[in-house]
Design a protein around this motif. Structure first.
Motif, mmCIF file in Angstrom:
data_model
loop_
_atom_site.group_PDB
_atom_site.id
_atom_site.type_symbol
_atom_site.label_atom_id
_atom_site.label_comp_id
_atom_site.label_asym_id
_atom_site.label_seq_id
_atom_site.Cartn_x
_atom_site.Cartn_y
_atom_site.Cartn_z
ATOM 1 N N ALA A 729 97.479 17.513 104.741
ATOM 2 C CA ALA A 729 97.025 18.893 104.675
ATOM 3 C C ALA A 729 95.709 19.111 105.413
ATOM 4 C CB ALA A 729 96.891 19.335 103.220
ATOM 5 N N SER A 730 94.785 18.174 105.340
ATOM 6 C CA SER A 730 93.467 18.381 105.968
ATOM 7 C C SER A 730 93.590 18.646 107.461
ATOM 8 C CB SER A 730 92.572 17.159 105.735
ATOM 9 O OG SER A 730 92.223 17.067 104.380
ATOM 10 N N ALA A 731 94.348 17.817 108.140
ATOM 11 C CA ALA A 731 94.512 17.994 109.585
ATOM 12 C C ALA A 731 95.217 19.305 109.895
ATOM 13 C CB ALA A 731 95.297 16.824 110.174
ATOM 14 N N ALA A 732 96.196 19.671 109.074
ATOM 15 C CA ALA A 732 96.926 20.910 109.322
ATOM 16 C C ALA A 732 96.034 22.128 109.121
ATOM 17 C CB ALA A 732 98.143 20.988 108.405
ATOM 18 N N ALA A 737 93.114 26.676 111.766
ATOM 19 C CA ALA A 737 91.950 27.515 111.442
ATOM 20 C C ALA A 737 91.744 28.614 112.470
ATOM 21 C CB ALA A 737 90.698 26.645 111.332
ATOM 22 N N ALA A 738 91.949 28.293 113.750
ATOM 23 C CA ALA A 738 91.739 29.294 114.798
ATOM 24 C C ALA A 738 92.725 30.452 114.662
ATOM 25 C CB ALA A 738 91.866 28.649 116.175
ATOM 26 N N LEU A 742 91.828 34.347 114.146
ATOM 27 C CA LEU A 742 92.332 35.383 115.051
ATOM 28 C C LEU A 742 92.906 36.548 114.260
ATOM 29 C CD1 LEU A 742 93.016 36.326 117.934
ATOM 30 C CD2 LEU A 742 95.163 35.070 117.745
ATOM 31 N N TRP A 743 93.685 36.262 113.216
ATOM 32 C CA TRP A 743 94.227 37.342 112.393
ATOM 33 C C TRP A 743 93.099 38.162 111.766
ATOM 34 C CZ3 TRP A 743 97.920 33.351 109.781
ATOM 35 C CH2 TRP A 743 99.026 33.129 110.620
ATOM 36 N N ALA A 758 100.891 29.173 101.884
ATOM 37 C CA ALA A 758 100.931 27.800 102.391
ATOM 38 C C ALA A 758 99.528 27.270 102.616
ATOM 39 C CB ALA A 758 101.731 27.743 103.691
ATOM 40 N N LEU A 759 98.623 28.128 103.102
ATOM 41 C CA LEU A 759 97.229 27.701 103.282
ATOM 42 C C LEU A 759 96.578 27.408 101.933
ATOM 43 C CD1 LEU A 759 94.746 27.268 105.078
ATOM 44 C CD2 LEU A 759 94.253 29.726 104.823
ATOM 45 N N ALA A 760 96.821 28.284 100.949
ATOM 46 C CA ALA A 760 96.239 28.063 99.626
ATOM 47 C C ALA A 760 96.720 26.741 99.033
ATOM 48 C CB ALA A 760 96.605 29.217 98.699
#
Length: 959
Positions: A729-732, A737-738, A742-743, A758-760
């Protein structure tokens, strides 16, 4: 026995040699119509000869054989080989009952005018005109009965011919056998694709012709000479010198015979003095030696024919030739007698393009230019004028002014006939090679910019447009050129550069409201990096203010559609009103390509923003009309990509994998839409447990590069979920993040919120729950006043990961059901069930069962296996899995019935629901009545309570 000189003049073998297997295969396919056979091989290999054998086959006696050919000098008139094949069919149509649509062929086939119905009313839309012509051609072929249609040299086919064949094979006449010949190294990929993109009942064969071997060379040579065989040594020598090409063998034998170097010994033929033959390799030198052995008038006629390149009427040949008319005709007779020329249908020319090239290259430049000038004058007297040939000859004559005028005229005709690719080629040549003053250069470059996108790369077009723009004074021409450069930059993926290019062009476009509004709405699309959202929105407001000044209704709709698309992506509540205006102005049905694209644009973003019902209505309508209004099928295929995205988002996965595989093939050469199809394919593959080769990080990058920022939530969610499941998860999180930034910068959270759960989950798994909580709180505040239907479900889903509260997950599942989004709903219920299982709550079993059923319906094997393992871990029995295949809804609500019931439960009237779903009130009444019957209800007031009961039980409201 004494040697005897060869005195016969046969050039071509009277029998087909070395192709028995290929002929049997061709006949087998042609006899099983509808069918398509491709005959592939290099120049001189015998493709035409093989196809020509069909004419003498008794088993095809009931078939009408039609033959047309493509030529290297293209005309702006499209569909040339088909029209050539059909011109002589009048006697077969005398008593045929023709469809009225065949009247559209009158301008193209004046020879058939007595047989054709009256011409239909003219259409303004080029795509509509083209579609009508395609329908007319298909109906004409159908009326002719059993037909073998042979189209030769398809490596020179124009784009519309290729497009028509795809159209034809989608629903072929029952008696049609199509035979296409081409050189493999030069052919358009669309020709090869005809072998796969047609109905299953179409019989097919792809025949590749190899060179002749030594034995076959012996047989061919002997057949030409009228004897049983030649010596093996001589045959081997000929095979080596000609590389086994039948045409080269024929020319070499004719040359040796002309030299008097073939002798007869007994029943066979052999050459004199093998070591002294000095036989040229290949075709060029042997053809030239044969021509140089002719009379002066025959040589002059050969040069004229080489410059003309294509078979032409004798009068054109004579007028082009430098010899006197009487001598030219005598030279023509000599060339025909020697077998170098062929004639038919009132036209004459070289037997093969290889001979044309050999002679043409031998003509000195000054004489060649003079011949081109004479050819231009000669062909210009034909009716209709062959504008492509005229432009070609004037160019090579060195008459630049006349060439430019002819090329512009030809390009205008090509555009009028919706043949933009040919217009693009004509205008590019003029811009690159003709000396032009700035005014003329600017005018031609603008025409190129609007036609571009078929034959040239974006970079090539940009260079030509920039060169012209730099020579223009300030004003509308320079503004239009700079706008067109911006469009090409967008095509190439240079989004930031494209933004500044178009912004700089706007002040010079204001005299043209449509161009100015199009530029402004393009600048409002929030996909380029480094541009604040406020700047995008200011451009949108300026575009909306210009819409009333646009005179053309279809262009107003085009701008409205793009504006509604932008507003939908940022959750602006005005999107519903603009979408409604678009529908009102088109009468709920697009009637041209501009309007189809507008519907598709709004529908595509609506699907990604969670307006699933609206999206389906718009996209279905767009697809139905795209089939009618764009026979290139590009708009149709784009609609199908957007429908595939919608199907994934809304959980309509039946047949989706197969559809996406087709779309990947269709868009193999168009990066933007190929990436969209790839993204759907990869997300679907993850859900279905096909994890090999999935590359979500690359798909995130490619969607960013192509500007598809609204598509990014799909691969971002998949990447984060997969990485979290695998402990990465850390690498993903770092890698995406970019995208989240952007959003945020672009105000695209109404679509980006799809990826927040999914981020949470990923952040919680690596001990960064505070970051997820801050994001969810901020989004809850920012999205509260926006039109963002995904937000309630996605934010509740994320809160479930933050709190571990099963109620959050069940609330999220209910919200997903209302969209509907069954895949996400099943995930939320699975998460709720695992939390409840951990504390021994008996509700867990039902929730997990519903989740597993949802995964089973979708075929989401990756999730299904995980949920099933969780149940077993806690001692629950596994329900039987759905084995696939379509299901009827039975007593369950259909998706549309469910959508209507959900809205009725909120108190909306039928008319209000109809406006929300963009359907008629009558349709709403039908679906609502069906829903109430299935739910066992007798009043609208009971719907809300019934749906609430269903959701509390953990069931989908479709049940």
């Amino acid at each position: 026995m004494d040697d005897a000189d060869v005195t016969g003049d046969r050039v071509i073998s009277p029998v087909l040699v070395g192709r028995a297997a290929e002929l049997r295969r061709l006949l087998a396919v042609v006899a099983r119509a509808p069918s398509v056979a491709l005959i592939e091989g290099e120049a001189g290999i015998g493709k035409t000869r093989l196809a020509g054998e069909l004419a003498s086959e008794p088993e095809l006696g009931a078939h009408l054989l039609l033959v047309g050919g493509c030529v290297q000098i293209r005309e702006p008139f499209p569909l040339g080989p088909l029209l050539d094949a059909l011109r002589g069919t009048g006697e077969h149509l005398d008593k045929a009952l023709l469809s009225p649509v065949t009247g559209a062929l009158r301008p193209l086939l004046p020879e058939l005018a007595p047989c054709l119905p009256p011409a239909p009313e003219p259409l303004d839309d080029p795509a509509g005109r083209r579609h009508r012509v395609f329908r007319g051609l298909a109906e004409l072929l159908r009326a002719l009965g059993p037909v073998v249609l042979v189209l030769e040299d398809m490596h020179w086919a124009d784009e519309q011919t290729v497009a028509f064949l795809g159209y034809l094979l989608a629903d072929p006449p029952a008696g049609l056998a199509l035979v296409l010949t081409f050189r493999g190294e030069e052919v358009d990929p669309g020709i090869r694709a005809l072998m796969t993109r047609h109905r299953a009942e179409v019989t097919r064969a792809h025949i590749v012709l190899p060179p002749l071997n030594v034995a076959q060379t012996n047989e061919l040579t002997a057949s030409i000479l009228g004897t049983a065989q030649v010596s093996e040594e001589f045959a081997a020598y000929l095979c080596e010198r000609t590389s086994g090409l039948p045409y080269a063998i024929q020319e070499l034998v004719a040359l040796l015979r002309g030299r008097g170097m073939l002798v007869q010994r007994g029943t066979g033929w052999a050459r004199k003095a093998l070591d002294a033959l000095d036989v040229p390799a290949g075709v060029r030198d042997s053809v030239l030696e044969r021509v140089r052995g002719l009379s002066a008038s025959a040589q002059a006629m050969a040069e004229a024919a080489a410059v003309l390149q294509v078979p032409v009427p004798v009068s054109v040949l004579v007028a082009t030739c430098h010899a006197r008319a009487q001598d030219a005709r005598a030279g023509l007779d000599e060339l025909l007698e020697r077998g170098l020329f062929t004639e038919g249908a009132g036209a004459a020319g070289f037997r093969h393009m290889l001979a044309v090239q050999a002679v043409y290259e031998s003509v000195p430049l000054p004489r060649r230019q003079s011949l081109h000038a004479r050819a231009a004058a000669a062909v210009s007297r034909q009716r209709p004028e062959p504008l492509g040939q005229i432009a070609h000859h004037l160019r090579h004559a060195g008459d630049h002014d006349a060439w430019v005028e002819a090329a512009e005229k030809a390009a205008a005709q090509a555009v009028a006939l919706a043949n933009d690719a040919e217009a693009e080629r004509l205008l590019e040549a003029v811009l690159r090679h003709a000396p032009l003053d700035p005014v003329r250069q600017g005018r031609i470059a603008v025409r190129l910019g609007w036609a571009a996108g078929y034959a040239l790369s974006a970079g090539e077009v940009i260079d030509l447009l920039r060169e012209a723009a730099e020579r223009q004074p300030a004003g509308p021409v320079r503004g239009e050129l700079n706008f067109l450069i911006g469009l090409q930059l967008e095509r190439s993926g240079a989004l930031r550069e494209r933004f500044r290019q178009i912004a700089d062009a706007v002040p010079e476009l204001l005299d043209n409201p449509f161009l100015a509004a199009s530029a402004m709405v393009g600048l409002s699309i929030p996909n380029g990096p480094g541009i604040p959202l406020a700047e995008h929105l200011s451009w949108l407001d300026r575009a909306l203010a210009l819409i009333p000044a646009i005179d053309e209704p279809e262009r107003r709709v085009s701008v409205l559609g793009k504006a509604a698309m932008v507003l939908t992506s940022i959750g602006d509540p005005r999107r519903a009103a603009l979408t409604g205006q678009m529908l009102e102005q088109t009468g709920n049905r697009p009637v041209n390509r501009w309007e189809v694209v507008a519907y598709d644009s709004v529908g595509a973003i609506a699907a990604l923003a969670g307006h699933h019902d609206t999206a389906k209505e718009l996209l279905d309508t767009a697809l139905a009309e795209a089939v009618r209004h764009d026979v290139t099928r590009l708009t149709e295929f784009r609609c199908r990509v957007d429908l595939a995205v919608h199907a994934y988002c809304s959980g309509s996965w039946q047949g989706l994998r197969e559809e996406v595989e087709v779309l990947l093939d269709l868009f193999a050469g168009q990066r933007t839409y190929h990436v969209l199809a790839e993204t759907v394919a990869a997300c679907l593959a993850l859900a279905q447990g096909r994890l090999d080769g999935i590359r979500f990080d690359d798909l995130v990058r490619e969607n960013l590069e192509t500007g598809a920022v609204d598509m990014l939530p799909l691969p971002v969610s998949a990447l984060l979920r997969l990485a979290t499941a695998r402990g990465g998860a850390s690498a993903a999180v770092a890698g995406t993040a970019a995208t989240f930034a952007l959003w945020a910068d672009k105000g695209l959270w109404p679509v980006g919120v799809r990826a927040v759960p999914a981020l949470a989950e990923a952040l919680v798994s690596v001990g960064r729950a505070d970051e997820a909580a801050e994001l969810v709180t901020r989004l809850d505040r920012e999205l509260a006043e926006l039109d963002a239907p995904l937000a309630p479900a996605a934010l509740e889903h994320a809160r479930g990961f933050l709190t571990g509260d099963a109620e959050r997950f069940t609330a999220a599942a209910a919200a997903y059901d209302r969209l509907p989004a069954p895949y996400e709903a099943a995930q939320a219920r699975e998460q709720a069930a695992t939390r409840l299982l951990a504390v021994g709550d008996e509700r867990a079993a039902n929730l997990l069962a519903v989740s597993i059923e949802g995964y089973g319906r979708l075929g989401a094997r990756w999730d299904l296996d995980r949920a099933t393992r969780a149940g077993r871990q806690w001692g629950l029995s596994s329900p039987a899995r759905h084995r696939g295949g379509p299901r009827g809804y039975g007593s369950e609500l259909s998706p549309r019935e469910s959508a209507v019931a959900r809205l009725a439960a909120t108190g909306l009237t039928n008319k209000e629901i109809a406006r929300q779903l963009f359907v008629s009130a009558k349709t709403v009444d039908k679906h609502l009545g069906a829903a109430m019957r299935k739910l066992g209800l007798h009043s609208r007031a009971a719907i809300a309570n019934r749906l609430a009961d269903v959701q509390q039980m953990g069931h989908s409201p479709h049940r």
